[in-house]
Design a protein around this motif. Sequence first.
Motif, PDB file in Angstrom:
ATOM      1  N   LYS A  73       3.499  34.156 -19.073  1.00 55.50           N
ATOM      2  CA  LYS A  73       3.277  35.280 -19.100  1.00 55.50           C
ATOM      3  C   LYS A  73       4.564  35.665 -17.593  1.00 55.50           C
ATOM      4  O   LYS A  73       5.069  36.168 -17.383  1.00 55.50           O
ATOM      5  CB  LYS A  73       2.114  36.387 -18.659  1.00 55.50           C
ATOM      6  CG  LYS A  73       1.545  36.339 -20.277  1.00 55.50           C
ATOM      7  CD  LYS A  73      -0.385  37.467 -20.176  1.00 55.50           C
ATOM      8  CE  LYS A  73      -0.183  37.833 -21.471  1.00 55.50           C
ATOM      9  NZ  LYS A  73      -2.014  38.628 -21.159  1.00 55.50           N
TER      10      LYS A  73
ATOM     11  N   GLU B  72       5.012  29.488 -22.682  1.00 53.76           N
ATOM     12  CA  GLU B  72       5.658  30.501 -21.574  1.00 53.76           C
ATOM     13  C   GLU B  72       4.511  31.013 -21.019  1.00 53.76           C
ATOM     14  O   GLU B  72       4.143  31.515 -21.853  1.00 53.76           O
ATOM     15  CB  GLU B  72       6.455  30.872 -22.541  1.00 53.76           C
ATOM     16  CG  GLU B  72       7.948  30.245 -23.036  1.00 53.76           C
ATOM     17  CD  GLU B  72       8.762  31.122 -23.903  1.00 53.76           C
ATOM     18  OE1 GLU B  72       8.982  32.659 -24.035  1.00 53.76           O
ATOM     19  OE2 GLU B  72       9.567  30.594 -24.938  1.00 53.76           O
TER      20      GLU B  72
ATOM     21  N   THR C 285      -0.537  33.079 -21.897  1.00 56.54           N
ATOM     22  CA  THR C 285       0.687  32.857 -21.910  1.00 56.54           C
ATOM     23  C   THR C 285       1.071  33.754 -22.620  1.00 56.54           C
ATOM     24  O   THR C 285       0.486  34.510 -23.430  1.00 56.54           O
ATOM     25  CB  THR C 285       0.453  31.784 -22.451  1.00 56.54           C
ATOM     26  OG1 THR C 285      -0.422  31.941 -23.754  1.00 56.54           O
ATOM     27  CG2 THR C 285      -0.352  30.213 -22.104  1.00 56.54           C
ATOM     28  N   LYS C 286       2.596  33.717 -23.793  1.00 57.61           N
ATOM     29  CA  LYS C 286       3.631  34.637 -24.579  1.00 57.61           C
ATOM     30  C   LYS C 286       3.706  34.461 -25.108  1.00 57.61           C
ATOM     31  O   LYS C 286       3.440  35.047 -26.158  1.00 57.61           O
ATOM     32  CB  LYS C 286       5.153  34.848 -23.590  1.00 57.61           C
ATOM     33  CG  LYS C 286       4.587  35.240 -22.404  1.00 57.61           C
ATOM     34  CD  LYS C 286       6.457  36.076 -21.656  1.00 57.61           C
ATOM     35  CE  LYS C 286       7.006  34.506 -21.707  1.00 57.61           C
ATOM     36  NZ  LYS C 286       8.339  35.253 -20.966  1.00 57.61           N
ATOM     37  N   ASN C 287       3.392  32.794 -25.965  1.00 59.62           N
ATOM     38  CA  ASN C 287       3.757  31.764 -26.970  1.00 59.62           C
ATOM     39  C   ASN C 287       2.089  31.359 -27.727  1.00 59.62           C
ATOM     40  O   ASN C 287       2.934  30.704 -28.633  1.00 59.62           O
ATOM     41  CB  ASN C 287       4.849  31.789 -27.075  1.00 59.62           C
ATOM     42  CG  ASN C 287       5.288  30.371 -26.225  1.00 59.62           C
ATOM     43  OD1 ASN C 287       4.451  30.612 -25.520  1.00 59.62           O
ATOM     44  ND2 ASN C 287       5.664  29.788 -26.720  1.00 59.62           N
TER      45      ASN C 287
ATOM     46  N   ASP D 238      -3.930  43.504 -15.577  1.00 56.64           N
ATOM     47  CA  ASP D 238      -4.068  42.691 -16.478  1.00 56.64           C
ATOM     48  C   ASP D 238      -5.051  42.323 -16.926  1.00 56.64           C
ATOM     49  O   ASP D 238      -6.279  42.467 -18.191  1.00 56.64           O
ATOM     50  CB  ASP D 238      -2.751  42.288 -16.965  1.00 56.64           C
ATOM     51  CG  ASP D 238      -2.220  41.519 -18.541  1.00 56.64           C
ATOM     52  OD1 ASP D 238      -2.887  41.575 -19.353  1.00 56.64           O
ATOM     53  OD2 ASP D 238      -3.090  39.992 -18.179  1.00 56.64           O
TER      54      ASP D 238
END
Length: 346
Positions: free
Chosen positions: A13, A11, A311-313, A144
């Motif tokens: 961001k 996934e 990414t988030k994961n 970020d």
Amino acid sequence: MQAFYQPYYLELKHPFSIARFSRTGTPIMLLKISHNGVDGYGEASMVPYMGESVETAEAFLKKVDWNRFVYPFNFQEVIAYLDGIDGGHPAIKAAIDIALNDINGKLVGKPCYEIYGAAPAKMPLTSYTIGIDSPEVIREKAADAVQLGFKVLKIKLGRDNDKELINTIREVSDLPLYIDANQGWTDKAKAIDIIYWLHDQGALLIEQPMDKSNIEGNAWLTGRSPIPLLADEAVQRLADMDSLKGVYHGINVKLMKCCGMYEAHQMILKAKSFGMKVLIGCMSETSCATQAGIALAPLCDWADLDGPWLTKNNPFAAPEMAEGRYVLNQLPGLGLTGISEGLFTS
């Protein structure tokens, strides 16, 4: 030799947009190969436009005779065998190549970067990619990148609002820029004008300014550009290299396009023999494929290896970074850490 694999959905961001499409995640195939008690890890990142999927990866893996891979591995023969199964599927071939390189490093007790002759002191800065988006999200992404310690921003262009995107970036950051037009420019006169404007805005390189089939247009720009222009979509594998000389200043090498570390290394060497520069890039990737790219990065002029940070994961520990550069560890093989055995099923 045994192989274990696990589909995984990575996934992002933020939704990721370039000149031609947008997406919110990437299907991944994680691979573990076990050989005489040593485990090697690999990854196939299957971005939709490349034509691979979990289903095609599984089908390809089932055709592989794992007993064909005998240590010490001859990686040229490995790739030839995989190409003999099917001429396509570069990402899942890259997963196999990366896993075997990981095993090889562990068996000889050396990091992959040392095996390929990459000196840690020559690690280039790596960029943080900002896709085409609204001004608010672009500002958020730039913030970020700064918070994470990146020293270069990579900006996706190729639509009719290119200058607006760059001006938005310049409202919040003065970091140098890598530009990826993703074949989005169609008029060479307009393209050379914006190239000069981007040079004044701090752009250090531009990937794939015009359609990959427009050899004359890209060569015309290369002969006039004040900054390096790189082939991206125009180059995938080693066999593509001969047609690029004189058309671009350099190439973008991606492991997911060229079937892994071995062929990427061959492409880097050939580019140097042509007097061309090299950017090593990535798809949306976990730390696994990123570590493979990092091992070759000191052999290149630039790096765009930001997968784990977008990414988030990410299912592995993030690679160590200091002052915008990756820090190579002394672990044998890829140097991958934070591995959960629960990821893999047979």
